[in-house]
Design an enzyme around this catalytic site. Structure first.
Site, short mmCIF file in Angstrom:
data_model
loop_
_atom_site.label_atom_id
_atom_site.label_comp_id
_atom_site.label_asym_id
_atom_site.label_seq_id
_atom_site.Cartn_x
_atom_site.Cartn_y
_atom_site.Cartn_z
N SER A 26 -4.28 -2.57 6.92
CA SER A 26 -4.71 -2.57 5.51
C SER A 26 -5.32 -3.90 5.08
CB SER A 26 -3.51 -2.29 4.60
OG SER A 26 -2.94 -1.07 4.93
N GLN A 82 16.74 15.63 -2.25
CA GLN A 82 15.93 14.41 -2.21
C GLN A 82 14.42 14.70 -2.18
OE1 GLN A 82 19.36 12.27 0.48
NE2 GLN A 82 17.36 11.29 0.47
N THR A 105 0.82 -1.21 0.00
CA THR A 105 0.00 0.00 0.00
C THR A 105 0.86 1.27 0.00
OG1 THR A 105 -0.05 -0.13 2.40
CG2 THR A 105 -1.94 -1.06 1.25
N GLY A 106 2.16 1.13 0.13
CA GLY A 106 3.04 2.29 0.24
C GLY A 106 3.49 2.83 -1.11
N ALA A 107 4.29 3.92 -1.05
CA ALA A 107 4.73 4.60 -2.27
C ALA A 107 5.55 3.65 -3.15
CB ALA A 107 5.55 5.83 -1.90
N VAL A 108 6.48 2.92 -2.55
CA VAL A 108 7.32 2.00 -3.34
C VAL A 108 6.51 0.77 -3.74
CG1 VAL A 108 9.40 0.55 -3.28
CG2 VAL A 108 9.46 2.86 -2.32
N CYS A 113 18.35 4.87 -1.61
CA CYS A 113 17.97 5.51 -2.88
C CYS A 113 19.03 6.49 -3.40
CB CYS A 113 16.62 6.20 -2.71
SG CYS A 113 16.51 7.23 -1.25
N HIS A 156 15.33 12.04 -7.14
CA HIS A 156 16.40 12.69 -6.38
C HIS A 156 17.44 13.27 -7.35
CE1 HIS A 156 14.75 10.97 -2.86
NE2 HIS A 156 15.73 10.17 -2.47
#
Ligand code: A2P
Length: 342
Positions: free
Chosen positions: A40, A155, A11-14, A128, A241
């Protein structure tokens, strides 16, 4: 052959980028299982015409999986990567939990794919900023021998997760309406600001993020003598970034050859034509697999030095893409065995 694949932190950004990239790159999946916290469990995630019900990430969830890509923070990885490995599921971990563990390979497939061969069930994905910086520095290191570098990072907020992206957008909306802005993901307002503080401070005055850039670069490049001093800065950019680097090399550098080796490297795209105002920028490198390298020039303060500007989508090369490339490497080099043949 197809594999049962799990995403922990779906469910996260990545996690969202992982769902997209596994499909976009046609990863051989017999099944995709989306895992997140108990909060979730039961939610539906849709990608194009497919949808999945999110399940809670428990040790037993790995019983039927062959590969699990983790992007759910260090403590989840610390708890669950060993559980996955114990159950014969190779864990590809985006967190910093195992990166410096000498028994865990830290892999960037364009740089050190052979390191993956020694995996014992867990493979770490780099920080990252480190991954993006190395897409510019590695081809130069191969050619001229990297001795040391200084860097300042710019970043994007997505490096801090989906809630951090929402915080920047909310602050901009509040500003447009003349309302007060609130901050919870960052220590200060990020809209119209820069925060020279990413991750926690150590006693030497550097942050953990800045330590990661040195220590992880050394491990990935197999170059324990490498020296680096970096300043990591959060900027009000949603995605990708940027890193300003000044690098010193063992051997004399030739600018034309430096540009050539960067342009020939599979992980980089040379965008370096100042006469036409061409240089890499975050908006141009969001959603791109390669990292952009430009503003290359002979450094005026260093011996055998180059100054350069590197930009990369940290949700991709700094996280989801590199993790999927590791999974592809596992398959190509037969470093993972499916539990059942589909
Ligand atoms: P959840 O949405 O259920 O909290 P981001 O990096 O964008 O903040 O996303 C973090 C991801 O890590 C989310 O998918 C989040 O799920 C997941 N996560 C957080 N804590 C846990 C946990 N204890 N177990 C599994 N997943 C977790």
């Amino acid at each position: 052959m197809s594999y049962r694949v799990g995403i922990v932190g779906a469910t996260g950004a990545v996690g969202q980028e992982l769902i997209d990239l596994l499909h976009r790159r046609n990863f051989p999946m017999a099944e995709l299982v989306l895992l997140a916290s108990s909060r979730s469990a039961g939610k539906t995630i849709t990608w194009q015409d497919k949808s999945w019900t999110v399940q809670e990430a428990t040790p037993e969830a790995f019983d039927d999986l062959d590969i699990a890509i983790f992007s759910a923070g260090g403590s989840t990885s610390t708890d669950l990567c060993p559980e996955a490995a114990k159950r014969g599921c190779v864990a590809v971990d985006n967190s910093s939990a195992f990166r410096m563990d000498p028994t865990v390979p830290l892999v960037v497939p364009e740089i050190n794919p052979a390191a993956a061969r020694s995996h014992q069930g867990i493979i770490a994905n780099p920080n990252c900023s480190t991954a993006v910086a190395l897409m510019g520095l590695y081809p130069l290191h191969r050619e001229f021998g990297l001795k040391r570098f200084t860097a300042a990072t710019y970043q994007a907020v997505s490096g801090a997760g989906a809630a951090a992206m929402a915080e920047l957008e909310d602050q901009l909306r509040a500003w447009a309406k003349g309302e007060p802005m609130t901050s919870s993901e960052f220590p200060y307002q990020i809209a119209f600001n820069l925060i020279p503080h990413v991750d926690v401070f150590y006693d030497d005055g550097y942050t953990k993020e800045e330590h990661k850039m040195l220590n992880e670069s050394r491990k990935i490049l197999g170059h324990p003598e490498l020296r680096a001093s970096t300043t990591c800065v959060r900027v009000p950019v949603l995605r990708a970034h940027s890193i300003a680097v000044n690098a010193e090399f063992e051997r004399p550098v030739d600018l034309a050859r430096a540009r050539e080796v960067v342009s020939l490297f599979e992980g980089a795209e040379l965008v370096d034509d100042t006469a036409s105002k061409r240089y890499p920028m975050p908006l141009d490198f969001s959603g791109k697999e390669k990292c952009g390298v430009g503003r290359m020039r002979i450094d005026s303060a260093l011996d055998n030095g180059l100054a350069l500007w590197i930009v990369g989508d940290q949700l991709w090369k700094g996280a989801a893409l590199n993790a999927v490339q590791i999974a592809e490497l596992l398959v190509a080099d037969k470093l993972v065995t499916p539990k059942t043949t589909v």
